[in-house]
Design a protein around this motif. Structure first.
Motif, short mmCIF file in Angstrom:
data_model
loop_
_atom_site.label_atom_id
_atom_site.label_comp_id
_atom_site.label_asym_id
_atom_site.label_seq_id
_atom_site.Cartn_x
_atom_site.Cartn_y
_atom_site.Cartn_z
N PHE A 204 0.84 -1.20 0.00
CA PHE A 204 0.00 0.00 0.00
C PHE A 204 0.88 1.26 0.00
CE2 PHE A 204 -2.93 3.18 1.64
CZ PHE A 204 -4.12 2.84 1.01
N VAL A 205 1.93 1.25 0.82
CA VAL A 205 2.82 2.41 0.89
C VAL A 205 3.59 2.56 -0.43
CG1 VAL A 205 4.85 3.37 2.03
CG2 VAL A 205 3.04 2.33 3.38
N VAL A 206 4.01 1.45 -1.02
CA VAL A 206 4.72 1.51 -2.30
C VAL A 206 3.85 2.18 -3.36
CG1 VAL A 206 5.63 0.13 -4.21
CG2 VAL A 206 6.23 -0.45 -1.87
N VAL A 207 2.61 1.69 -3.49
CA VAL A 207 1.72 2.24 -4.52
C VAL A 207 1.34 3.69 -4.19
CG1 VAL A 207 -0.53 1.98 -5.64
CG2 VAL A 207 0.84 -0.03 -5.11
N LEU A 208 1.16 3.97 -2.90
CA LEU A 208 0.82 5.33 -2.48
C LEU A 208 1.93 6.33 -2.88
CD1 LEU A 208 -1.65 6.41 -0.76
CD2 LEU A 208 -0.03 6.57 1.12
N ILE A 209 3.16 5.96 -2.61
CA ILE A 209 4.29 6.85 -2.97
C ILE A 209 4.39 7.00 -4.48
CG2 ILE A 209 6.80 7.07 -2.92
CD1 ILE A 209 6.78 5.77 -0.19
N MET A 210 4.25 5.88 -5.20
CA MET A 210 4.33 5.93 -6.66
C MET A 210 3.22 6.81 -7.24
SD MET A 210 5.24 1.94 -7.42
CE MET A 210 4.88 2.10 -9.14
N GLN A 211 2.02 6.66 -6.69
CA GLN A 211 0.89 7.45 -7.18
C GLN A 211 1.08 8.93 -6.88
OE1 GLN A 211 -0.76 6.40 -9.62
NE2 GLN A 211 -2.79 6.82 -8.79
N PHE A 212 1.49 9.24 -5.67
CA PHE A 212 1.68 10.65 -5.30
C PHE A 212 2.72 11.30 -6.21
CE2 PHE A 212 3.55 14.18 -3.06
CZ PHE A 212 2.46 14.81 -2.48
N THR A 213 3.82 10.60 -6.41
CA THR A 213 4.89 11.15 -7.25
C THR A 213 4.43 11.31 -8.69
OG1 THR A 213 6.48 10.01 -5.84
CG2 THR A 213 7.29 10.82 -7.94
N SER A 214 3.74 10.28 -9.18
CA SER A 214 3.28 10.30 -10.58
C SER A 214 2.28 11.43 -10.82
CB SER A 214 2.66 8.95 -10.93
OG SER A 214 2.02 9.00 -12.17
N ILE A 215 1.29 11.56 -9.95
CA ILE A 215 0.25 12.58 -10.16
C ILE A 215 0.81 13.98 -9.91
CG2 ILE A 215 -2.02 13.38 -9.39
CD1 ILE A 215 -2.69 10.51 -8.65
N TRP A 216 1.67 14.13 -8.91
CA TRP A 216 2.24 15.44 -8.61
C TRP A 216 3.08 15.96 -9.78
CZ3 TRP A 216 1.48 18.89 -4.73
CH2 TRP A 216 2.38 19.94 -4.63
N ASN A 217 3.82 15.05 -10.42
CA ASN A 217 4.71 15.47 -11.51
C ASN A 217 4.06 15.38 -12.89
OD1 ASN A 217 6.92 15.98 -9.82
ND2 ASN A 217 7.49 13.82 -9.80
N GLU A 218 2.81 14.92 -12.96
CA GLU A 218 2.14 14.76 -14.25
C GLU A 218 1.93 16.12 -14.92
OE1 GLU A 218 -0.41 14.18 -17.38
OE2 GLU A 218 -1.02 15.37 -15.66
N PHE A 219 2.11 16.15 -16.23
CA PHE A 219 2.04 17.44 -16.93
C PHE A 219 0.92 17.50 -17.97
CE2 PHE A 219 3.36 20.24 -20.45
CZ PHE A 219 3.41 21.44 -19.76
N LEU A 220 0.78 16.47 -18.80
CA LEU A 220 -0.15 16.56 -19.94
C LEU A 220 -1.61 16.69 -19.50
CD1 LEU A 220 1.26 14.08 -22.62
CD2 LEU A 220 1.03 16.56 -22.77
#
Length: 286
Positions: A204-220
């Motif tokens: 859960f923590v792995v996916v949570l960190i990956m999701q937060f990073t991915s959405i925070w840095n998402e641009f398009l």
């Protein structure tokens, strides 16, 4: 215990690791030092050295004063607010949703479940740009194109393939426990919420960190689907560097860039040990 010999191969490996570390560390060092320098200090050629006079003025200007085009001269603060409105619910809901889907695919086999699994796997390889035009049309038809809620919804749907991480994790969960819970009368949601979810802390923590990073840095998605007056930090950073007239304020740019990177760095610092533990527990095991 014998010490490892210093062979030519080992020296090459160490040299490669040092160069790799410098490759990432030098830009960060430059950005950090530049963000505390005055503009004349930078223009004098002091790029990698310590500031001649430390100042936090670039940080203050980046946060609340610098002009970023359509948002006016309000700095990065409004962009941060909009990003948090999108990222926090998107991350929490999409991670829980992925966990539930992974549980259903791995433990509640149904007709067509293998095809659903194939679709999720296939979705991992599709580029984001393919979804932009259909999504913008759908959101416009639904009357949601002027709200950040639409972006939250898009990120939740786009994160469906994350169920694969939970599927792989749940595949090793004892099926006897689930059968016993069924015999005791527990249903689909009860078993997930009370039995499986408490055991998923590492993944859960792995996916949570990956999701937060991915959405925070998402641009398009942020650029195309967010309302024009409610843009997110990645778009704000682009606006900041693209809307300046006259001498580039490099120290302010660097302060803004570090500011944008700070939340993701903090989440790795706070939850990093859980991230490593989740990976080593077989979180991404195929």
């Amino acid at each position: 215990m014998n010490k490892p010999r210093l062979t030519v191969g080992r020296v090459c490996i160490y040299a490669f690791l040092v160069l790799s570390a410098l490759f990432f560390a030098l830009p960060t060092w430059f950005a950090f030092m530049a963000s505390f320098k005055t503009l004349p200090d930078l223009q004098s050629g002091n790029l990698f050295g310590l500031p001649n006079g430390w100042t936090i003025a670039p940080w203050k200007r980046a946060w609340q004063e610098v002009c970023t085009g359509i948002q006016g001269c309000t700095g990065m603060m409004p962009y941060f607010k909009n990003s948090l409105i999108v990222v926090i619910p998107s991350t929490l809901i999409s991670t829980l949703w992925a966990g539930f889907n992974g549980y259903v695919i791995s433990k509640w086999k149904f007709r067509g479940s293998e095809f659903v699994f194939f679709l999720l796997l296939f979705g991992l390889f599709l580029p984001t740009v393919m979804f932009l035009f259909p999504l913008s049309l759908i959101l416009h038809k639904l009357g949601m194109s002027s709200s950040l809620l639409s972006l939250v919804l898009v990120h939740i749907i786009y994160s469906l393939p994350l169920a694969l991480y939970f599927r792989n994790y749940f595949s090793s969960f004892p099926g006897e426990l689930i059968k016993a819970a069924r015999i005791d009368g527990a249903g689909l949601f009860t078993i997930f919420w009370r039995i499986l979810l408490p055991s998923t802390k590492p993944i859960f923590v792995v996916v949570l960190i990956m999701q937060f990073t991915s959405i925070w840095n998402e641009f398009l998605f942020a650029l195309i689907l967010a309302p024009y007056d409610q843009q997110l930090v990645t778009v704000g950073l682009t606006n900041l560097t693209g809307s300046q007239i006259g001498t580039p304020e490099t120290n302010v740019y660097m302060a803004a860039a570090l500011m944008v990177a700070l939340p993701t760095v903090l989440i790795y610092v706070v939850a990093g040990k859980y991230f490593v533990r989740g990976l080593t527990a077989g979180a991404v095991k195929g």
